[in-house]
Design an enzyme around this catalytic site. Structure first.
Site, PDB file in Angstrom:
ATOM      1  N   ARG A 133       2.254   0.967  -5.901  1.00 41.99           N
ATOM      2  CA  ARG A 133       2.446   0.142  -4.704  1.00 41.99           C
ATOM      3  C   ARG A 133       1.236  -0.743  -4.417  1.00 41.99           C
ATOM      4  NH1 ARG A 133       6.687   2.044  -1.584  1.00 41.99           N
ATOM      5  NH2 ARG A 133       5.883   0.901   0.184  1.00 41.99           N
ATOM      6  N   TRP A 135      -3.287  -2.394  -1.546  1.00 37.94           N
ATOM      7  CA  TRP A 135      -3.073  -3.733  -2.100  1.00 37.94           C
ATOM      8  C   TRP A 135      -3.601  -4.675  -1.021  1.00 37.94           C
ATOM      9  CZ3 TRP A 135      -0.441  -8.276  -0.859  1.00 37.94           C
ATOM     10  CH2 TRP A 135      -0.232  -9.168  -1.919  1.00 37.94           C
ATOM     11  N   LYS A 182       4.478  -3.366  -6.425  1.00 39.28           N
ATOM     12  CA  LYS A 182       5.916  -3.260  -6.686  1.00 39.28           C
ATOM     13  C   LYS A 182       6.765  -3.565  -5.464  1.00 39.28           C
ATOM     14  CE  LYS A 182       9.257  -0.732  -9.234  1.00 39.28           C
ATOM     15  NZ  LYS A 182       9.504  -1.908 -10.091  1.00 39.28           N
ATOM     16  N   LYS A 230       8.824 -11.880 -16.624  1.00 38.38           N
ATOM     17  CA  LYS A 230       8.367 -10.638 -17.254  1.00 38.38           C
ATOM     18  C   LYS A 230       7.091 -10.905 -18.043  1.00 38.38           C
ATOM     19  CE  LYS A 230       9.911  -7.805 -15.799  1.00 38.38           C
ATOM     20  NZ  LYS A 230      10.761  -8.157 -14.697  1.00 38.38           N
ATOM     21  N   HIS A 278      13.531 -34.181 -18.963  1.00 33.92           N
ATOM     22  CA  HIS A 278      13.214 -34.992 -17.788  1.00 33.92           C
ATOM     23  C   HIS A 278      11.770 -34.767 -17.335  1.00 33.92           C
ATOM     24  CE1 HIS A 278      17.280 -36.446 -17.528  1.00 33.92           C
ATOM     25  NE2 HIS A 278      17.722 -35.199 -17.621  1.00 33.92           N
ATOM     26  N   GLU A 323      14.018 -14.819 -15.787  1.00 32.89           N
ATOM     27  CA  GLU A 323      13.581 -13.423 -15.775  1.00 32.89           C
ATOM     28  C   GLU A 323      12.660 -13.133 -16.967  1.00 32.89           C
ATOM     29  OE1 GLU A 323      13.415 -11.215 -13.756  1.00 32.89           O
ATOM     30  OE2 GLU A 323      13.226  -9.318 -14.813  1.00 32.89           O
ATOM     31  N   ASN A 335       0.002   0.808   6.123  1.00 35.29           N
ATOM     32  CA  ASN A 335       0.658  -0.137   5.221  1.00 35.29           C
ATOM     33  C   ASN A 335       1.351  -1.170   6.092  1.00 35.29           C
ATOM     34  OD1 ASN A 335       2.119  -1.468   3.226  1.00 35.29           O
ATOM     35  ND2 ASN A 335       3.749   0.068   3.206  1.00 35.29           N
ATOM     36  N   GLY A 336       1.112  -2.447   5.816  1.00 30.59           N
ATOM     37  CA  GLY A 336       1.734  -3.502   6.621  1.00 30.59           C
ATOM     38  C   GLY A 336       0.682  -4.500   7.052  1.00 30.59           C
ATOM     39  N   CYS A 350       0.822  -1.204   0.000  1.00 25.84           N
ATOM     40  CA  CYS A 350       0.000   0.000   0.000  1.00 25.84           C
ATOM     41  C   CYS A 350       0.866   1.269   0.000  1.00 25.84           C
ATOM     42  CB  CYS A 350      -0.873   0.018   1.238  1.00 25.84           C
ATOM     43  SG  CYS A 350      -1.790  -1.498   1.451  1.00 25.84           S
ATOM     44  N   GLU A 401       4.085 -11.775 -15.683  1.00 25.22           N
ATOM     45  CA  GLU A 401       3.655 -10.631 -14.887  1.00 25.22           C
ATOM     46  C   GLU A 401       2.716  -9.714 -15.649  1.00 25.22           C
ATOM     47  OE1 GLU A 401       6.841  -8.680 -11.939  1.00 25.22           O
ATOM     48  OE2 GLU A 401       7.646  -8.977 -13.922  1.00 25.22           O
TER      49      GLU A 401
END
Ligand code: G6P
Length: 612
Positions: free
Chosen positions: A27, A76, A607, A488, A507, A484, A102-103, A2, A491
């Site tokens: 955020r 968030w 983020k 990307k 395998h 990565e 936030n938290g 947040c 996401e």
């Protein structure tokens, strides 16, 4: 997670809060809200599910809120689905106190039940509402807001950054933090709280970072900050170097594209002050020789893309330093009994410097006697402040949720560190060292060369954007890059994708390859290109379409077996992944664009992840 903003000043608070929230929206963006105390001392709150734009519309169409002091929040969701009621600010039962948070409050259920027994009625599912009701409870008992805040902080467990308004004190914001970022901004028109500096750049660059357990009281005239024992503190003020345009789109359709295009400059900034007269100079690490004498292993600990940088680092640092290097996910690290102690160096990588799992890993490492070196982008962030050594990436603010320039600069800095340490301990020969240093300096121009071919990646993306599943394969650092590239794509485009060590595919996972499956084969690491070629042939024989990425060295070899080939400029093999990631970023970006996705704010993500 947040985002929090607060303003106590002479101007109207609402535009300041909305502007701040807009810059903090990356955020978290499932709901937003503001609370303002009007001139006649009334607490007014507006909040709404959805993006900030929904709240903005609401404010435009309804009776305007007015006042010179207020707090705002962009959420968030953790506790409770994203809806109007769970949106912040939360207001205490008496209608006088509003809180943004936030938290996560870990003992919220126990406190909630105890307050309910005392007659408190809760309207939301959030842990935050517990804070405001508890505050109300203590405030009623003591009639002293600051004392009540301290009582709340003593009772709650978990992580928090808090902004508090109370209509009985219409000129004050109270702020507090523990394990979640919060800074104070000092402006000409008033004073601010914010989750990060980007929200304040339009108003001020003079800030103070709040530390755990501190409580601040802001008015238009000044700021007082107290420690956990209520003693007034003299805190250092810092100047933020970033300018406003660094946090604006400047004509680009998305922050992500802007940040991709900024990479040559960002990498230049990362290295330019650290290479002088063909020598790597890490002022931040003057006692490197001494440090190395005592080190027998290195852990690189991080989350998400930063962890992928760590994987590239593992391959590179082992080769350079001849000691075991392990890349570890921060969320796993502290629960896996790592072999810490004085002989282990822990390198923590984090763009935000606030990722909770990485922070917890850092603390665990320090508790067990290891030295911690961090690679961080955000100045003054918690990870930077608690590390023994900090190397800043100097990438500038990164706003898009999907990281690009922060990733690249982290990698450059980690490789620079590896080469520097190898030189300090006389492991690397002079000639090789000279070659690599020269190649570091050429990176910005080579990244620009890759970016010049942007249209090719755009074309390729428009050909393949309809695929439902994509596989990335590669060996060694190319495997780390594939992770990565795959992340990307997932996401921002929501396409299912996996990255495999090319030799491992057979395998099990090769059973998923069928005619038309898209495989992105990374074969930039020349020593293993032939091996990767065999794996490309394996997927081709099962009908896969292969996009291959190589350098000139291996282009001919690989080209014969691929549906599409991208050839990158060559650099020292150690640095090749820095160039190799650029096509993967561009491909993911253009695929997401073709699919009409919300690129800068992908669903369900945030983020800076400040929860475990
Ligand atoms: C989030 C972001 C990722 C990032 C990770 C670690 O998941 O979406 O892009 O790599 O956090 O963040 P940090 O700030 O520690 O680098």
């Amino acid at each position: 997670m947040c985002g929090i903003i607060g303003f106590a000043g002479k101007a109207e608070a609402v535009p300041v809060l909305l502007d701040g929230l807009e810059r903090l929206e990356y955020r978290g963006y499932d709901s937003a809200g503001i609370a303002v105390v009007s001139e006649d001392g009334a607490l007014q709150v507006k909040k709404s599910k959805g993006r900030l734009s929904v709240l903005q519309k609401l404010l435009e169409t309804q009776e305007p809120l007015s006042g010179n002091i207020g707090i705002g929040h962009t959420r968030w969701a953790t506790h409770g689905e994203p809806n109007d009621t769970n949106a912040h600010p939360h207001v205490g039962q008496g209608g006088k106190i509003a809180v943004v948070h936030n938290g996560i409050i870990e003992n919220y259920l126990e406190i909630k039940q105890s307050l309910m027994r005392k007659g408190f009625v809760f309207s939301s599912d959030t842990d935050t509402e517990v804070i405001v009701q508890l505050l109300e409870y203590y405030y009623r008992k003591k009639s002293d807001l600051l004392e009540a805040v301290y009582d709340v902080l003593n009772r709650i467990k978990g992580a928090y950054a808090l902004g508090i308004l109370c209509s009985d004190f219409p000129d004050q914001i109270v702020a507090a933090r523990k394990d979640a970022p919060l800074l104070i901004g000092y402006g000409e028109d008033g004073n601010y709280i914010a989750s990060d500096a980007t929200a304040l750049l339009a108003h001020t660059r003079t800030v103070t970072y709040m530390e755990d357990d501190e409580v601040a009281v802001l008015t238009a005239e000044g700021v007082r900050i107290f420690d956990g024992d209520r003693s007034l503190l003299e805190k250092e003020k810092h100047t933020i170097e970033w300018d406003v345009s660094a946090a604006e789109k400047c004509g680009y359709a998305h922050f992500m594209l802007k940040e991709i295009m900024e990479q040559p400059e960002a990498v230049r900034k990362t290295i330019s002050c650290r290479i002088a007269d063909k020598e790597i100079v890490l002022e931040e690490l003057k006692d490197a020789k001494e440090l190395l004498k005592n080190i027998s292993r290195i852990y690189i600990v991080a989350c998400g893309s930063a962890y992928h940088v760590g994987m590239v680092g593992k391959y590179a640092l082992e080769k350079l330093l001849h000691i075991p290097v392990e890349a570890s996910l921060a969320s796993e690290f502290r629960y896996s009994e790592p072999l810490l102690g004085e002989s282990a160096l822990v390198i923590v990588i984090s763009q935000s410097g606030e990722t909770l799992d990485s922070m917890a890993a850092l603390r665990e490492a320090k508790r067990k006697g290891s030295r911690v070196l961090s690679i961080v982008n955000v100045m003054g962030s918690s990870i930077a402040r608690e590390s023994d050594y900090v190397l800043y990436t100097w990438a500038g603010p990164e706003i898009a949720v999907a990281t690009t320039k922060a990733y690249t600069t982290q990698m450059v800095l980690l490789l620079l560190l590896g080469v520097y340490l190898a030189k300090q301990s006389d492991i690397i020969v002079r000639e090789e060292y000279g070659k690599i240093v020269g190649e570091f300096q050429k990176l910005p121009e080579k990244i620009s060369a890759v970016l010049n071919n942007l249209k090719d990646y755009q074309k390729s993306a428009s050909r393949y954007f309809n695929h439902n599943s994509v596989f990335y394969i590669g060996r060694n650092v190319d495997y780390a890059l594939g992770l990565e590239g795959s992340l990307k794509l997932k996401e921002i485009s929501y396409i299912h994708s996996e990255s495999y060590a090319a030799g491992e595919l057979k395998h099990g996972t090769i059973s998923l390859i069928e005619p038309g499956t898209l495989v992105i084969a990374l074969a930039m690491y020349e020593p293993l290109a032939e091996k990767t070629l065999s794996n490309i042939v394996e997927v081709r024989s099962r009908g896969a379409e292969v996009i291959a990425i190589t350098t000139e060295l291996t282009a001919q070899l690989i080209g014969s077996q691929s549906s599409e080939l991208f050839v990158l400029p060559e650099t020292h093999p150690l640095l090749q992944p820095v160039l190799g990631v650029i096509p993967l970023q561009l491909f993911a970006y253009y695929v997401a664009l073709n699919r009409g996705c919300d690129i800068d704010k992908p669903r369900n993500l945030a983020k800076s992840v400040t929860v475990e």
